[in-house]
Design an enzyme around this catalytic site. Structure first.
Site, short mmCIF file in Angstrom:
data_model
loop_
_atom_site.label_atom_id
_atom_site.label_comp_id
_atom_site.label_asym_id
_atom_site.label_seq_id
_atom_site.Cartn_x
_atom_site.Cartn_y
_atom_site.Cartn_z
N CYS A 175 0.83 -1.21 0.00
CA CYS A 175 0.00 0.00 0.00
C CYS A 175 0.86 1.27 0.00
O CYS A 175 1.47 1.57 -1.02
CB CYS A 175 -0.99 -0.05 1.16
SG CYS A 175 -2.42 1.00 0.87
N HIS A 223 -3.25 -5.20 1.73
CA HIS A 223 -2.58 -5.41 3.02
C HIS A 223 -2.57 -6.88 3.43
O HIS A 223 -3.42 -7.29 4.21
CB HIS A 223 -3.32 -4.63 4.11
CG HIS A 223 -3.15 -3.15 4.02
ND1 HIS A 223 -2.16 -2.48 4.70
CD2 HIS A 223 -3.83 -2.21 3.34
CE1 HIS A 223 -2.25 -1.20 4.45
NE2 HIS A 223 -3.25 -1.00 3.62
N GLU A 243 -0.85 -8.36 5.48
CA GLU A 243 -0.47 -8.53 6.89
C GLU A 243 -1.69 -8.56 7.80
O GLU A 243 -1.56 -8.83 8.99
CB GLU A 243 0.50 -7.42 7.32
CG GLU A 243 -0.09 -6.02 7.46
CD GLU A 243 -0.30 -5.29 6.13
OE1 GLU A 243 -0.21 -5.94 5.06
OE2 GLU A 243 -0.56 -4.08 6.17
N1 GLN Z 1 -3.51 6.40 1.01
C1 GLN Z 1 -2.25 6.10 1.61
C2 GLN Z 1 -1.11 6.86 0.96
O1 GLN Z 1 -1.31 7.53 -0.01
C3 GLN Z 1 -1.93 4.62 1.56
C4 GLN Z 1 -2.95 3.86 2.39
C5 GLN Z 1 -2.42 2.64 3.06
O2 GLN Z 1 -1.21 2.40 3.14
N2 GLN Z 1 -3.32 1.89 3.64
O3 GLN Z 1 -0.02 6.79 1.45
#
Ligand code: GLN
Length: 202
Positions: free
Chosen positions: A79, A178, A180
């Site tokens: 992410c 994610h 994890e």
């Molecule tokens: N929206 C977040 C970003 O731009 C990422 C979201 C996340 O890691 N769950 O960093």
């Protein structure tokens, strides 16, 4: 047993450390350049990429991270971590930098406000026959990739079907979701194996 660092500036560090330990790795938190020197691989967790970037800059970790990745250290970003590993980003804040390494363009917060958070089945190349139950939280997606990038997974159903959400380029990998958080640690196993093979090769 390889030692895998978790970049511990911000984000869900503990969840990744647990998942990696389930996958048979030893883990350490990485906040300083000398801690980065001692790991065989690194996970960049989910969180907020703008904050992670600012902290990496003030902890003087951006250049050391770039150097180790150029030198062949395996890294996996989830992410916000995917955003950090992208060579190019869209929708970043003014001046937002990444560590880079994967030849891809990633769009931040791509799935839109109506689906801040959602789950989807994602079949993942090289990680078993059952599709992965993927959790997305204000997730990015991958808009385009260069020739060296292998697409490991795309969202399978719903309005976002076909979107690229998991990639690998050599020793670097990234997922928009994610792994994890779900108790299914196939992605962490895959990465831990990659790190193990790398330490044998180098
Ligand atoms: N929206 C977040 C970003 O731009 C990422 C979201 C996340 O890691 N769950 O960093």
């Amino acid at each position: 047993v390889p030692t895998i660092g978790v970049l511990a500036l911000q984000g869900d560090v503990r969840e990744h450390a647990r998942a990696l330990e389930e996958a048979g790795a030893r883990t350490v938190k990485v906040r300083r350049p000398d801690e980065l020197e001692r790991v065989d691989g690194l996970v960049l967790p989910g969180g907020e990429s703008t904050t992670m970037w600012r902290l990496a800059r003030s902890f003087e970790l951006l250049e050391p991270l770039r150097k180790r990745i150029e030198a062949g250290m395996p890294a996996y970003g989830s992410c916000a971590g995917m955003i950090m590993l992208a060579d190019r980003i869209r929708g970043g804040v003014a001046g937002q930098e990444t560590v880079g390494g994967i030849d891809m363009t990633v769009r931040r917060n791509a799935f839109g406000r109506q689906v801040d958070s959602f789950e989807a089945a994602v079949p993942l190349t090289g990680m078993g026959d059952t599709p992965y139950h993927a959790v997305f939280i204000r997730a990015p997606w991958v808009e385009s990739v260069g020739d060296a990038v292998e697409i490991l997974g795309r969202a399978e159903s719903g309005q976002n079907a076909g979107r690229i959400v998991a990639v690998r380029q050599g020793r670097l990998m990234a997922t928009a979701f994610h792994p994890e958080l779900t108790g299914d640690f196939r992605v962490h196993h895959y990465f831990a194996d990659l790190v193990r093979r790398t330490t044998e090769e180098d």
